[in-house]
Write a protein that holds these residues in place. Structure first.
Motif, short mmCIF file in Angstrom:
data_model
loop_
_atom_site.label_atom_id
_atom_site.label_comp_id
_atom_site.label_asym_id
_atom_site.label_seq_id
_atom_site.Cartn_x
_atom_site.Cartn_y
_atom_site.Cartn_z
N SER A 6 -1.07 -26.11 31.46
CA SER A 6 -0.88 -26.38 32.64
C SER A 6 -3.02 -26.37 32.03
O SER A 6 -3.43 -27.63 32.32
CB SER A 6 -1.91 -24.88 33.36
OG SER A 6 -2.63 -25.43 34.71
N GLU A 7 -3.74 -25.79 31.37
CA GLU A 7 -5.06 -26.67 31.32
C GLU A 7 -4.94 -27.96 30.22
O GLU A 7 -5.75 -28.69 30.01
CB GLU A 7 -5.45 -25.55 29.89
CG GLU A 7 -5.27 -25.36 28.30
CD GLU A 7 -3.54 -24.33 28.46
OE1 GLU A 7 -3.16 -24.55 27.36
OE2 GLU A 7 -3.51 -24.25 29.58
N HIS A 8 -4.53 -28.18 29.59
CA HIS A 8 -3.18 -29.35 28.70
C HIS A 8 -3.07 -30.96 29.70
O HIS A 8 -3.86 -31.80 29.72
CB HIS A 8 -2.53 -29.26 27.25
CG HIS A 8 -2.80 -28.62 26.45
ND1 HIS A 8 -3.35 -29.10 25.19
CD2 HIS A 8 -2.85 -27.65 26.08
CE1 HIS A 8 -3.75 -28.12 24.45
NE2 HIS A 8 -3.38 -27.01 25.10
N LEU A 9 -2.63 -30.08 30.67
CA LEU A 9 -2.12 -31.17 31.95
C LEU A 9 -3.32 -31.62 32.61
O LEU A 9 -3.45 -32.56 32.87
CB LEU A 9 -1.55 -30.54 32.45
CG LEU A 9 0.64 -30.80 31.78
CD1 LEU A 9 0.92 -29.75 33.58
CD2 LEU A 9 0.16 -31.88 32.43
N GLN A 10 -4.16 -30.68 32.89
CA GLN A 10 -5.37 -30.86 33.77
C GLN A 10 -6.44 -31.64 32.94
O GLN A 10 -7.60 -32.49 33.65
CB GLN A 10 -6.10 -29.28 34.02
CG GLN A 10 -5.10 -28.38 35.55
CD GLN A 10 -5.70 -27.42 35.47
OE1 GLN A 10 -6.66 -26.90 35.01
NE2 GLN A 10 -4.99 -26.47 36.43
N ALA A 11 -6.88 -31.04 31.65
CA ALA A 11 -7.78 -32.01 30.53
C ALA A 11 -6.97 -33.80 30.80
O ALA A 11 -8.09 -34.39 30.96
CB ALA A 11 -7.97 -31.79 29.67
N LEU A 12 -5.84 -34.06 30.91
CA LEU A 12 -5.64 -35.54 30.92
C LEU A 12 -5.55 -35.33 32.22
O LEU A 12 -5.64 -37.16 32.15
CB LEU A 12 -3.45 -34.98 30.81
CG LEU A 12 -3.24 -36.79 30.22
CD1 LEU A 12 -4.03 -37.49 28.93
CD2 LEU A 12 -1.52 -35.94 29.42
N GLN A 13 -4.97 -35.09 33.25
CA GLN A 13 -5.47 -35.98 34.54
C GLN A 13 -7.27 -36.13 34.68
O GLN A 13 -6.71 -37.07 35.35
CB GLN A 13 -5.47 -34.49 35.07
CG GLN A 13 -5.16 -34.91 36.65
CD GLN A 13 -5.06 -34.27 37.60
OE1 GLN A 13 -5.25 -32.73 37.72
NE2 GLN A 13 -5.10 -34.18 39.57
N GLN A 14 -7.65 -34.81 34.17
CA GLN A 14 -8.92 -35.53 34.55
C GLN A 14 -9.64 -36.34 33.55
O GLN A 14 -10.59 -38.08 33.67
CB GLN A 14 -9.88 -34.27 33.45
CG GLN A 14 -10.15 -33.36 35.10
CD GLN A 14 -11.22 -32.32 34.23
OE1 GLN A 14 -11.71 -31.93 33.21
NE2 GLN A 14 -11.09 -30.64 34.75
N THR A 15 -8.77 -37.15 32.03
CA THR A 15 -9.34 -37.96 30.98
C THR A 15 -8.71 -39.70 32.10
O THR A 15 -9.49 -40.25 32.28
CB THR A 15 -8.48 -38.29 29.51
OG1 THR A 15 -9.31 -36.51 29.47
CG2 THR A 15 -9.02 -39.29 29.26
N LEU A 16 -7.13 -39.35 32.29
CA LEU A 16 -6.26 -40.81 33.16
C LEU A 16 -7.22 -41.09 34.12
O LEU A 16 -7.75 -42.22 34.22
CB LEU A 16 -5.17 -40.67 33.33
CG LEU A 16 -4.66 -40.58 32.09
CD1 LEU A 16 -2.89 -40.14 31.97
CD2 LEU A 16 -4.36 -40.69 30.72
N GLU A 17 -7.10 -40.09 34.92
CA GLU A 17 -8.32 -40.63 36.78
C GLU A 17 -9.99 -41.83 36.75
O GLU A 17 -10.31 -42.59 36.93
CB GLU A 17 -8.21 -39.41 37.27
CG GLU A 17 -6.99 -38.94 37.65
CD GLU A 17 -6.98 -37.48 38.80
OE1 GLU A 17 -5.63 -37.52 39.46
OE2 GLU A 17 -7.98 -36.93 38.56
N SER A 18 -10.45 -40.81 35.41
CA SER A 18 -11.36 -41.11 35.12
C SER A 18 -11.77 -42.70 34.44
O SER A 18 -12.43 -43.03 34.52
CB SER A 18 -12.92 -40.00 34.88
OG SER A 18 -12.14 -39.86 33.32
N SER A 19 -11.04 -42.26 33.25
CA SER A 19 -11.18 -43.52 32.28
C SER A 19 -10.26 -45.01 33.38
O SER A 19 -10.66 -45.95 32.77
CB SER A 19 -10.54 -43.40 30.71
OG SER A 19 -11.47 -42.42 30.52
#
Length: 270
Positions: A40-53
């Motif tokens: 879950s923690e990896h998915l949430q970090a990836l979500q934040q990166t993709l949505e912001s970038s």
């Protein structure tokens, strides 16, 4: 038309690279990326990166592809909130060195088969009805399975992995023909050696080793061209053709002393 893609195994390796590739390729185009994986923690970090970038919308689902009910719930949530996906990619997979002579490896055989084969079934099944209806209304619909060149011939010390990928290749071919009645395309991608955490543990030479971001770019190209079966990189495609032609007796002599994949737990390889 918005791009909607759902990817399993998205927290690392090929799955993560595919999420990045779709985000970059469809940045700012109403893109929805569903990402499922155990961590879950990896998915949430990836979500934040993709949505912001990349200005895309991500939906994350922490689950194990062996859990059919969890995948069914994730599919229902995705469809209810975003509609049927254009593309569903079964990328979750594991590998471990296994030897049939070792009783302790029996559980590893079971886990590898469950994740690499049944995980594909669990991934695709809950989306098919909605994708069929969407396809009838003109929306592109495609199922994609990540297999492996290791599924072409049995490799010593990798009985579970080779068997699972051979089964995945045959399953995806059956599925491809079945889905012709539903206007849903099916693509089988059989990678060679791709630089991921799964291959980083290998201690032997890996010919034509490809960086995962380059591989993901080529994978998505193949998906968009609706390739039925493709080996990437292309050099491994020629190797795969040769492997199919080698007589069993000669294959036995060539493969007898091949290096074995390290013996690690399935949980470590995910």
């Amino acid at each position: 038309m918005a791009m909607k893609v759902f990817i399993t195994g998205a927290s690392s390796g090929i799955g993560e690279a595919l999420a990045y590739e779709y985000a970059k390729r469809y940045s700012g185009k109403d893109t929805i990326i569903g990402m499922a994986a155990r961590r879950s923690e990896h998915l949430q970090a990836l979500q934040q990166t993709l949505e912001s970038s990349y200005r895309v919308k991500c939906a994350v689902y922490a689950l194990d592809v062996r859990d059919g009910e969890a995948l069914s719930s994730a599919a229902q949530h995705f469809i209810q909130h975003y509609g049927a996906p254009n593309v569903v990619i079964g990328s979750a997979g594991v590998s471990s060195g296994t030897l049939t002579e070792n009783a302790v490896d029996t559980n590893a055989f079971q886990a590898v088969m469950d994740i690499n084969v049944i995980g594909l079934v669990n991934t695709f099944q809950p989306f098919i009805h909605a994708m069929h209806l969407a396809a009838d209304n003109g929306q592109p619909a495609q199922l994609v399975g990540i297999a492996s060149v290791a599924g072409i011939r049995g490799l010593p010390g990798a009985g579970a992995y080779s068997a699972s990928k051979a089964a995945a290749i045959a399953y995806l071919e059956s599925l491809r023909v079945e889905m012709l009645h539903h206007n849903i395309a099916v693509t089988t991608i059989a990678p060679g050696y791709i630089r991921t955490p799964m291959t980083d543990i290998n201690t032997y030479k890996m010919p034509f080793l490809m960086d995962v971001d380059i591989a993901a770019h080529k994978f998505v190209n193949a998906i968009e061209h609706k390739r039925r079966f493709v080996v990437i990189p292309w050099q491994m495609g020629w190797v795969a053709r040769l492997m199919r032609l080698i007589p069993p007796a000669l294959w036995d002599r060539l493969a007898k002393n091949a290096p074995h994949k390290p013996h690690i737990s399935v949980e470590q390889s995910k």
